[in-house]
Design an enzyme around this catalytic site. Structure first.
Site, PDB file in Angstrom:
ATOM      1  N   LYS A 108       2.836   5.921   5.519  1.00  0.00           N
ATOM      2  CA  LYS A 108       2.959   4.479   5.749  1.00  0.00           C
ATOM      3  C   LYS A 108       1.812   3.808   4.997  1.00  0.00           C
ATOM      4  O   LYS A 108       0.684   4.317   5.009  1.00  0.00           O
ATOM      5  CB  LYS A 108       2.844   4.235   7.255  1.00  0.00           C
ATOM      6  CG  LYS A 108       3.104   2.818   7.730  1.00  0.00           C
ATOM      7  CD  LYS A 108       2.982   2.774   9.263  1.00  0.00           C
ATOM      8  CE  LYS A 108       3.323   1.415   9.855  1.00  0.00           C
ATOM      9  NZ  LYS A 108       3.241   1.429  11.334  1.00  0.00           N
ATOM     10  N   SER A 133       7.249  -0.548  13.508  1.00  0.00           N
ATOM     11  CA  SER A 133       6.817  -0.980  12.185  1.00  0.00           C
ATOM     12  C   SER A 133       6.798   0.143  11.152  1.00  0.00           C
ATOM     13  O   SER A 133       6.706  -0.141   9.965  1.00  0.00           O
ATOM     14  CB  SER A 133       5.420  -1.582  12.285  1.00  0.00           C
ATOM     15  OG  SER A 133       4.485  -0.580  12.644  1.00  0.00           O
ATOM     16  N   SER A 149       5.736   2.009  17.350  1.00  0.00           N
ATOM     17  CA  SER A 149       6.051   1.882  15.922  1.00  0.00           C
ATOM     18  C   SER A 149       6.400   3.179  15.198  1.00  0.00           C
ATOM     19  O   SER A 149       6.858   3.143  14.069  1.00  0.00           O
ATOM     20  CB  SER A 149       4.891   1.213  15.191  1.00  0.00           C
ATOM     21  OG  SER A 149       4.946  -0.166  15.387  1.00  0.00           O
TER      22      SER A 149
END
Lengths: 487, 486, 96
Positions: free
Chosen positions: A78, A153, A177
């Site tokens: 990420k 996310s 997330s």
């Protein structure tokens, strides 16, 4: 050659000489180039660096100096984890041009384990969102259905693993997330105990809740990555001294945990199909001889409020450094210092981030601090104690749905923040209590959208989570189903 | 003016003497090229985290122990938010409600008018001392400002007094005593020119006898200890003048301008900060055990004023000598080491205070500041020199010359005395001849002495010492002259 | 906390140094109002004898030895700065 391999499958292929790490990385790059245009799971990929690392891994293997389970395995991150010499945008305009001069501790550890640092994955801006729609660089689409969000996310991390762009990725989880997008994309997603993996180099959203964790298509891979990246880091005061040891070799699924099912969680509105899938998973465990108990987490209805007060308060502080002075976007229209601040931040942050900065600033401001921030911290204590009581009473694991719905349509709920926030109800409590949580794929809806259930364990009992997940994996095939991408 | 009194509280920031910064391992020292003492943490780069510097915490606890503060069992760090370009994270990691030190006091001395006797002592009460990080440095040029983050993150303690100071002279005495204490214990160099010690003041005025505090004004930019005194003097006059003219003091922050010798408004209360303190989630609280506290306390030296009282009482040293000696740790340690070799406190202290300090300042220039340890002289060497005087081998006057020579050449006193033939003369025959010559050469002094003016003999004696280049034993010369003149 | 408190978006945005457009303000005010109203449920909880949780897992005494380590070269330190000069970061004049 089968490209849709898990990390342990790839490791066997590397060991048998079926494929080299370099060839494999080339194939993955091709796959990303042909399929990610629509999915948009990547913000960047340093091909040269990845191929160089893969080549080095092949060389080590040829010399008989392989570094272990992850040597030569590509892992994507990420884009809120710092990789030296690469962009670190956090999905935000304000960091669009920021290049990190240092490596996050997880990156150092992965490099030391021989892993190939691969793609930089899309995410909600500063990890604030549950759909990847707040990314400045465009939303990520769910590989199972391009009209749907991958969740967030860590939407890019879940989508990339589901689409077979990498066998394993790292995401970060502040209120769900990792777990919620894992559930939306039909992969495993582990949020370890707070403090298990160093946060040094993870761009902070809410420091007391953030935790890095792996996403993968099989349980063994989670164990190997967790073993490689966990442990004490002198650069992170909140990191926990003990390392996870053993990795996948210790997993056999031969356990019979006492499973607690919190009744309150099943009183919240959720999709019928989610409910029935999760109930089927509970039934599976019972059939395997596990004791299943109904338990109570009486303060769980307060968790969304407590979470959004604490998380936004910490975020408003953490994001103050993005100011147009040292390394971020500076507004061209700024005529004086005040305008540098106001305009750079006004232009640089997206709507959701602004909303949360405002909310968090309010919760800490003079006159409101005690009623909101301090109160939320106290409620956090109550939520923590709810879990402790159950674990003390002999419950080994808690089983819940991961999310109340399957992946929702893009643009469906972004305009209603409160509804969006309430969707995090099942995942947030583990963050507030600092507990490890894991989302396990357990089937699909009639619209062919994945469903996941969540397991929560006591602090530092990740191996119990993984053992229980392995027990499920041994008798189920949900994790083997691939998204309909044509190849 | 006499019907009003001032009430002053000080906030003093002091940089601790550590090798690395407060929350990261970047080094810190004064005078480096801009932005060469940074790392990702110093610059507040995304993803970075702070880690506590143990040495800084120990030094802060030691400062607290020195000043009689209460050290709590648990202490923690909080974030204090405001935007400023010299502060990389736009929050400062500081301590809000659980500082490392609470209460305490600093003993001060109000210098007496004559300066030759000890002045009045009293204690100024402290509110608290907390440990935080320093900010970077701004330089203003034309239409822009330049930011250097070298200083950002240096460990900084903030010492807050109660409104317990009642005159600019007391403020001056407070800062002097505080600096002496901290320097002596090796906690900080406290050089205000280098920003190692900085002071803001809160000052208000009220009619004498009133219990109620007036509206306070915060004074900033007080860049030296004298600056604090001058700034306060101006501000107190300004406030009294204002109140007497029927005006009202507004709560505001004013800046002292040393060049113009006045204060002016920086900001008013309406612009006051809302700092939004909350516990820093990246730092864990610390627990301070009794064992840790006592081992830190044991490592502390005696405070300068306590040492001064001891030197005056036990060693019978005069106030003027001790007031130079006692604030200076190097000097005290040198003194005590020499004293252990040769037990003449006055002799050793005199030469340290009167001669050594001037040698040091002569050897230093600009940035090249010499320390006692830079000079080629040891406590044993100094003890040997004083012993030569006490054994009547050389005179006091010669001793000063030998001392100077020791510092120039690094030779021992004995060697210098031998090489230069500086032993004092006790040869009665030779001295009698010289005395007779000097009596002949000074008929006026002889006449005055015989007429009962005792001091007139000194002129003749001086002649003898001069003629022997100081080597004559002064006691013997006195004896011979008196015999000859009787 | 029975009533929804005064939520002054202008004051808060100023504290946060955040420019909000007219549209954003019009959109945020009711949205945040609704969220803050939802938060009022916290006020109904009795927490008189509850300690606040600031850290997810309580750890104490994490300290580092005072040993200086490597620093950035000057050019690395300011590499990402939007404006710099002579090794320093440039900002519009700061008025003290």
């Amino acid at each position: 050659m089968e490209i849709y391999k898990t990390a342990s499958q790839l490791r066997s292929a590397l060991e048998s000489g079926e494929v080299s790490s370099e060839e494999w990385v080339k194939q993955l790059i091709q796959r990303i180039e042909s399929l990610d245009g629509e999915i948009n799971s990547h913000l960047g990929l340093d091909k040269e660096s990845a191929l160089g690392q893969a080549k080095a891994a092949d060389q080590r293997r040829a010399n008989g100096e392989s570094l272990g389970a992850l040597d030569g395995i590509p892992i994507s991150l990420k884009n809120n984890m710092a990789i030296k010499g690469q962009k670190l945008t956090c999905g935000s305009h304000i960091l669009e041009n920021f290049e990190s001069p240092y490596d996050a501790t997880v990156v150092e550890k992965l490099k030391a384990a021989g892993a190939v640092i691969f793609g930089r994955l899309n995410m909600d801006e500063f990890a604030m969102g549950s759909s990847n729609e707040t990314s400045y660089f465009g939303t990520t689409r769910n590989p199972w259905n391009l009209e749907r969000t991958p969740g967030g996310s860590s939407g890019g991390s879940a989508a990339a693993v589901a689409a077979g762009f990498c066998p394993v990725s790292l995401g970060s989880d502040t209120g769900g997330s990792i777990r919620q997008p894992a559930s939306f994309c039909g992969v495993y997603g582990l949020k370890p105990t707070y403090g298990r993996i160093s946060r040094y180099g993870l761009v902070a959203f809410a420091s007391s809740l953030d935790q890095i964790g792996p996403l993968a298509r099989e349980v063994d891979d989670l164990a190997d990555v967790l073993t490689a990246v966990s442990g004490l880091d002198p650069k992170d005061s909140s990191s926990y001294p003990e390392t996870v040891t053993g990795g996948s070799s210790e997993l056999n699924g031969e356990v019979k945990p006492v499973i607690g099912v919190p009744k309150e969680f099943f009183e919240y509105p959720m999709d019928e199909e989610v409910l029935s899938s999760v109930k089927a998973a509970i039934a599976y465990y019972e059939k395997q001889g596990c004791e299943v108990r109904e338990i109570s987490l009486p303060n769980s209805h307060l968790s969304v409020s407590a979470y959004y007060v604490i998380a936004t308060a910490e975020a408003s502080s953490n994001l103050a450094r993005f100011d147009g002075i040292r390394y971020t976007h500076r507004s061209k229209d700024a005529k004086d210092l005040m305008e540098v601040y106001f305009k750079s931040r006004g232009e640089g942050f997206g709507e959701e981030v602004k909303r949360r900065i405002i909310l968090g600033t309010f919760a800490l401001s003079s006159g409101y601090h005690d009623a909101y921030y301090l109160k939320a911290q106290k409620v956090r204590t109550l939520i923590r104690e709810d879990f402790s009581k159950n674990f003390e009473d002999g419950v080994d694991l808690i089983l819940t749905p991961t999310a109340p719905t399957t992946a929702f349509k893009i643009d469906e709920s972004i305009q209603d923040p409160l509804t969006m926030y309430l969707n995090d109800i099942f995942t947030i409590p583990a963050n507030l209590a600092g507990l490890p949580g894991l989302s396990v794929p357990c089937g699909a809806s009639s619209e062919n959208l994945p469903i996941g259930f969540q397991l929560i364990a006591p602090h530092f009992k990740e191996m119990s989570l993984l053992q229980a997940a392995k027990l499920y994996e041994n008798g189920n095939e949900a994790h083997l189903v691939r998204p309909p991408l044509g190849n | 003016m006499s019907d009003y009194e001032a009430v002053i509280g000080l906030e003093v920031h002091v940089q601790l003497k550590t090798k690395s910064k407060m929350f990261t391992d970047a080094p810190y020292y004064y005078g480096a090229e801009p932005n060469t003492l940074t790392n990702p943490v110093v610059l507040g780069m995304p993803g970075t985290l702070p880690v506590l510097n143990k040495e800084a915490i120990e030094k802060t606890i030691q400062v607290g122990l020195m000043l009689g503060c209460k050290i709590p069992e648990v202490s923690k760090w909080d974030r204090k938010h405001y935007f400023y370009p010299d502060m990389p994270k736009n929050y400062q990691i500081s301590q809000y409600d659980q500082p490392l030190c609470e209460g305490g006091a600093v003993e001060i001395e109000m210098l007496s008018a004559s300066r030759n006797v000890m002045g009045d002592h009293r204690e100024i009460a402290l509110t608290r001392i907390h440990l935080e990080e320093d900010v970077g440095k701004l330089t203003h040029t034309g239409e822009m400002s330049l930011v250097d983050y070298n200083r950002a993150g240096a460990p900084l303690i903030e010492i807050v007094t109660e409104p317990d100071i009642f005159s600019p002279d007391e403020a001056f005495a407070f800062l002097t005593a505080l600096r002496n204490n901290l320097q002596f214990a090796g906690m900080s160099d406290c050089d205000m020119e280098k920003g190692q010690m900085r002071c803001d003041a809160n000052v208000s005025v009220r009619p004498k006898g009133s219990e109620k505090l007036g509206t306070k004004v915060e004074l900033k930019n007080l860049n030296s200890i004298s600056g604090v005194r001058n700034g306060l003097e101006y501000e107190i006059k300004r406030q009294i003048h204002e109140v007497k003219a029927g005006g009202i003091i507004t709560q505001e922050t004013r800046r002292w301008d040393a060049d113009q010798n006045m204060t002016y408004v920086m900001r008013t209360k309406e612009e006051a900060h809302d700092y939004r303190y909350f516990p820093c989630p990246d730092l864990m609280p610390i627990r301070i055990s009794e064992e840790w506290k006592s081992s830190l306390g044991e490592a502390l030296p005696e405070l300068p004023f306590d040492r001064q009282r001891r030197y005056m009482e036990d060693l019978k040293l005069p106030y003027t000598v001790t007031s130079v000696l006692c604030p200076n740790r190097d000097l005290c340690e040198f003194f005590e080491a020499a004293l252990a070799v040769h037990n003449n406190a006055k002799g050793i202290a005199n030469i340290l205070v009167n001669n050594l300090l001037s040698e040091l300042s002569e050897a230093s220039f600009g940035d090249d500041q010499k320390q006692l340890s830079d000079l080629p002289i040891t406590p044993e060497g100094l003890a040997e020199l004083i012993k030569l005087v006490d054994d009547a081998v050389i005179s006091n006057q010669i001793a000063k010359e030998v001392f100077s020579e020791m510092i120039q050449t690094g030779k021992t006193a004995g060697v210098i005395v031998d090489e230069k033939g500086l032993k004092q003369s006790s040869d009665t025959g030779e001295l009698e001849g010289i005395c007779a010559d000097m009596i002949d050469a000074n008929p006026k002094a002889v006449e005055q002495f015989k007429a009962g003016q005792e001091k007139a003999i000194n002129a003749i004696k001086g002649g003898v010492m001069k003629a022997t280049q100081g080597k004559a034993n002064p006691k013997l010369v006195d004896k011979i002259l008196r015999e000859m003149l009787s | 906390m029975a009533n929804t408190p005064d939520f002054d978006i202008d004051y808060v945005a100023k504290l946060a140094r955040l420019d909000l457009s007219v549209e954003e303000k019009a959109q945020f005010e009711p949205q945040l109002g609704k969220i803050i109203e939802y938060f009022q449920q916290l006020g109904d909880v009795d927490t008189d004898h509850v300690e606040p949780t600031a850290h997810a897992n309580p750890i104490y005494d994490v300290l580092r030895e005072d040993e200086p380590q490597a620093v950035f070269e000057q050019n690395v330190a300011i590499a990402n700065a939007p404006a710099s000069q002579a090794g320093q970061v440039v900002v519009p004049k700061v008025i003290e």
